[in-house]
Design a protein around this motif. Structure first.
Motif, short mmCIF file in Angstrom:
data_model
loop_
_atom_site.label_atom_id
_atom_site.label_comp_id
_atom_site.label_asym_id
_atom_site.label_seq_id
_atom_site.Cartn_x
_atom_site.Cartn_y
_atom_site.Cartn_z
N TYR A 98 10.42 -22.53 3.37
CA TYR A 98 9.82 -21.27 3.80
C TYR A 98 9.27 -21.35 5.22
N ALA A 132 12.66 -8.55 0.82
CA ALA A 132 12.15 -9.22 -0.38
C ALA A 132 12.83 -8.70 -1.63
N ALA A 182 10.30 -18.07 6.87
CA ALA A 182 9.24 -17.06 6.89
C ALA A 182 8.18 -17.34 7.95
N LEU A 204 2.44 -20.59 6.27
CA LEU A 204 3.88 -20.65 6.44
C LEU A 204 4.31 -21.27 7.77
N ALA A 232 2.92 -8.40 4.84
CA ALA A 232 3.29 -9.62 4.11
C ALA A 232 2.15 -10.08 3.21
N GLN A 253 11.17 -13.96 8.12
CA GLN A 253 12.10 -13.39 7.13
C GLN A 253 11.59 -13.72 5.73
N ILE A 254 11.25 -12.71 4.94
CA ILE A 254 10.70 -12.91 3.60
C ILE A 254 11.84 -13.06 2.60
N SER A 255 11.82 -14.15 1.84
CA SER A 255 12.86 -14.40 0.85
C SER A 255 12.22 -14.84 -0.46
N ARG A 285 10.65 -13.24 15.22
CA ARG A 285 9.58 -12.75 14.35
C ARG A 285 8.68 -11.77 15.07
#
Length: 703
Positions: free
Chosen positions: A348, A412, A352, A560, A94, A357-359, A496
């Motif tokens: 986020y 992503a 995240a 985050l 990440a 979860q990466i968005s 996670r």
């Protein structure tokens, strides 16, 4: 038939460019394990530099090409490898991805700074003075021939390098196990260096070849990489032949859509969004190997106390009141989006920070919320704000469903593709009907947005909206803190840590991921509605992918997992805009600041908010310093309200006094060193703390 062949030739020439760019992307990933989101931006920068040397300064074309491809591009690749990526090589996937996103955003901002986007810069094709070739009624330019020859040469050269040379073997072995490769005599640093040099050169070649066919625009050229992303996903980020096949599919699809797509008001955007749609479909349908370099460095998520969460929520309201009473005129308008965009950044944290979860589509969710509020809340109906949140949450859930099998870089890419589809197609659609229900988005223009009506009061002024946004951000921040302390928050953190373990212990991955995507999208939609109220007029361009990248960067930089990230991100992103009133040239400085901060992530990988909390904790707990600080700030605010001092004196004075008191509190605290108390004496020799239970549970689980 002749027309079909003509469009096929155009498609193949475009495909050749995508193949060159995509092969460089695959080469970098196969060798270093880093997915280069800034690959297209590197090609864009090379195209602008080539234009500057050849057209701007009149250099001969061969000399300009040699300087760009043999000097500047390799130097840039070495700079990225040595200065940006090597310091974060030990960090997780990440963090490395954030570094590349920061580089993408920074290169776009830098190009706009150096080359005025309002000035046209046509770039001639190669061999434009030579007579084109004719195949029947089909005309083939020498530029197209050159493009295809270059693509074939690149394919052959890369295959030979990776499969027939020792350097290629080193490059492939390094990403699998750097330590083991080093034991066999390979040099992992040299392999990475070669990969970045070659990858950057291929991006430069692709950027220069495609620039004559499109406008020389920083954002447009950088986002052409979406088509190369699709080609690379066809090759599953490791196969060069499949990458070239994917490039052919993308190039021909774009060309034939241009020629044969029916002409109506609803389809022009489909051609522009087609590569992103194809990328999304490819991500869902193609099998993917486990991502290389998967992140196993999991930072702990802070557990906020209820007392601290309540005090922080109250502080946000105070900040809103102070800003509303201190700021005037254009400064109030400039800093109006601070709190709404802070709420978008706060989305986020559960997505995240808690769930991992990466968005990259949170600002698009904010755009959905803004659109719904603009249409349904034109007269200030409070229920329309709830509908905006629910519609955005539904959109987030719909994104989560097809993305269930994606993670890390693939997730992503999928969310970025969704954002591009919204920006290039759905947000540009005119009004349409679905089952008799009339649906209107931006309706190919801008939307007027007004404030809400609460308790008979219409909140439509800048000051009222500032306070209202502060109250909303405070409530949502408090809710995120409660979520972290609750059962669902602990489940998200377990998700996670390990999705496989979460499912093995009875957790439902479908429910958890859909729920957290919907929750985060709802928060972003709420922030988008408030953002629209502050702007008064909104357009689709304000919610595109490039506009959302700096918010994502600042949210990651802040930390985050921290509830305070919303206020920090909004302040860090919007606060520097106050400099625009001093000089117009500061606009470029402000635009590039988020990218520079993102590139410095390696110096503080856990985030700035936890560091700020540690630095200011002595002042907050000191019974002398805290009242003195509050009194000083209250006095400064009163002087500003009475117009005894201006805003800059207030800001500088408050910072100086606060810093001095913080240093005094730290000195008082450090004087007698408190001995560390063993874990078995917690609650006996020192008071039991709220976070101690979770610390012990994690220690027992690891044991």
């Amino acid at each position: 038939m002749d027309q079909f062949l003509a469009f096929g030739i155009v498609g193949l020439s475009t495909a050749a460019i995508y193949a060159v760019i995509g092969s460089g992307l695959v080469l970098t990933y196969v060798t270093t394990g880093v997915f280069n989101f800034a690959h297209g931006a590197a090609g864009m920068l090379a195209a602008f530099t080539y234009w500057q040397l050849s057209a701007g300064w009149g250099w001969p074309v061969p000399v300009a090409l040699a300087v760009v491809l043999l000097v500047l591009a390799p130097a840039f690749g070495l700079f990225v490898e040595r200065v940006l990526l090597r310091p974060v090589q030990h960090l997780g996937e990440a963090e490395r991805m954030v570094m590349m996103v920061a580089l993408l955003s920074g290169l776009i901002a830098a190009a706009r700074w150096v080359w005025d986007p309002n000035v046209a810069r046509p770039l001639p094709t190669f061999f434009a003075d030579r007579t084109p070739l004719h195949w029947g009624s089909v005309t083939i330019t020498w530029h197209q021939v050159l493009t295809m020859v270059v693509a074939v040469a690149v394919a052959a050269g890369l295959w030979a390098l990776l499969n027939r040379t020792r350097t290629g073997a080193e490059m492939r072995a390094t990403v699998d196990d750097r330590a083991l490769a080093g034991l066999t005599g390979a040099d992992p640093v040299r392999a990475n260096r070669v990969a970045w040099v070659l990858g950057t050169q291929l991006a430069a070649v692709g950027g220069i070849l495609i620039a004559p066919a499109v406008a020389l625009d920083a954002q447009q050229l950088s986002l052409l990489i979406v088509s190369a992303y699709t080609a690379a996903i066809f090759g599953r980020l490791r196969s060069l032949p499949l990458t070239f096949l994917g490039a052919v599919v993308v190039g021909c699809m774009e060309s034939y859509l241009t020629g044969y797509l029916p002409q109506n008001a609803y389809l022009p955007g489909l051609r522009l969004a087609a590569p992103a749609l194809l990328l999304f479909v490819a991500l869902l349908l193609f099998p993917h190997r486990r991502l290389r370099g998967r992140d196993r460095r999991l930072a702990p998520v802070p557990l906020p106390s209820m007392r601290g969460a309540l005090l922080f929520a109250a502080s946000i309201v105070v900040v809103g009141v102070v800003l509303a009473t201190v700021l005037q005129g254009k400064d109030l308008i400039t800093l109006g989006p601070l709190l709404p965009l802070g709420m978008v950044a706060l989305s986020y944290v559960p997505l995240a920070g808690y769930a991992g979860q990466i968005s990259l589509c949170q600002l698009s969710m904010a755009g959905i919320g803004a659109v719904v509020w603009a249409h349904l809340g034109a007269h200030g109906q409070p229920w329309a704000l709830l509908v905006a949140v629910l519609v955005a949450a539904l959109a987030g859930a719909l994104v989560a469903l097809p993305a269930l099998r994606l993670s890390g870089v693939y997730l992503a890419l999928g969310t970025a593709a969704f954002t591009v589809v919204l920006d290039r197609w759905l947000f540009t659609l005119p009004s349409f009907s679905v089952f008799g229900v009339r649906i209107s988005l931006f309706d190919q223009g801008s939307l007027e947005v007004s404030g809400p009506s609460l308790l008979g009061l219409r909140l439509d002024g800048d000051r009222e909206l500032m306070v209202f946004s502060a109250v909303c951000l405070a409530l949502v921040s408090l809710g995120v803190a409660v979520l972290r302390r609750g059962r669902f928050g602990r489940r998200l953190i377990a998700l996670r840590d390990s999705e496989a373990a979460y499912a093995t212990l009875g957790g439902n991955l479908l429910v958890a991921r859909v729920a957290v995507f919907a929750l985060a999208a709802g928060i972003a939609g709420f922030g988008g509605a408030l953002y629209g109220m502050q702007l008064r007029t909104i357009t689709a361009d304000q919610f595109n992918l490039v506009a959302g990248l700096p918010i994502f960067l600042i949210a990651v930089i802040g930390g985050l997992g921290c509830v305070g990230n919303g206020l920090f991100a909004g302040t860090a992103f919007v606060g520097p805009n106050i400099l625009l009133g001093l000089a117009s040239w500061t606009q470029n400085v402000v635009a590039i600041l988020p990218a520079l901060a993102g590139m410095g992530l390696g110096h503080s990988p856990d985030g700035i908010v936890p560091r700020l909390r540690r630095d200011w904790e002595p002042a907050a707990r000191d019974r002398i310093v805290l009242p003195a600080l509050l009194c000083a700030l209250a006095l400064a605010w009163l002087l500003r309200v009475l117009d005894a001092v201006n805003g800059w004196v207030l800001l500088v004075g408050a910072l100086v006094v606060a810093s001095a008191l913080r240093a005094y509190a730290a000195a008082r605290r450090d004087s007698p060193a408190e001995p560390e108390i063993p874990v078995e004496w917690w609650g006996v020799r020192r008071p039991w703390r709220a976070e101690d239970g979770e610390v012990l549970a994690r220690g027992i689980a690891r044991g």
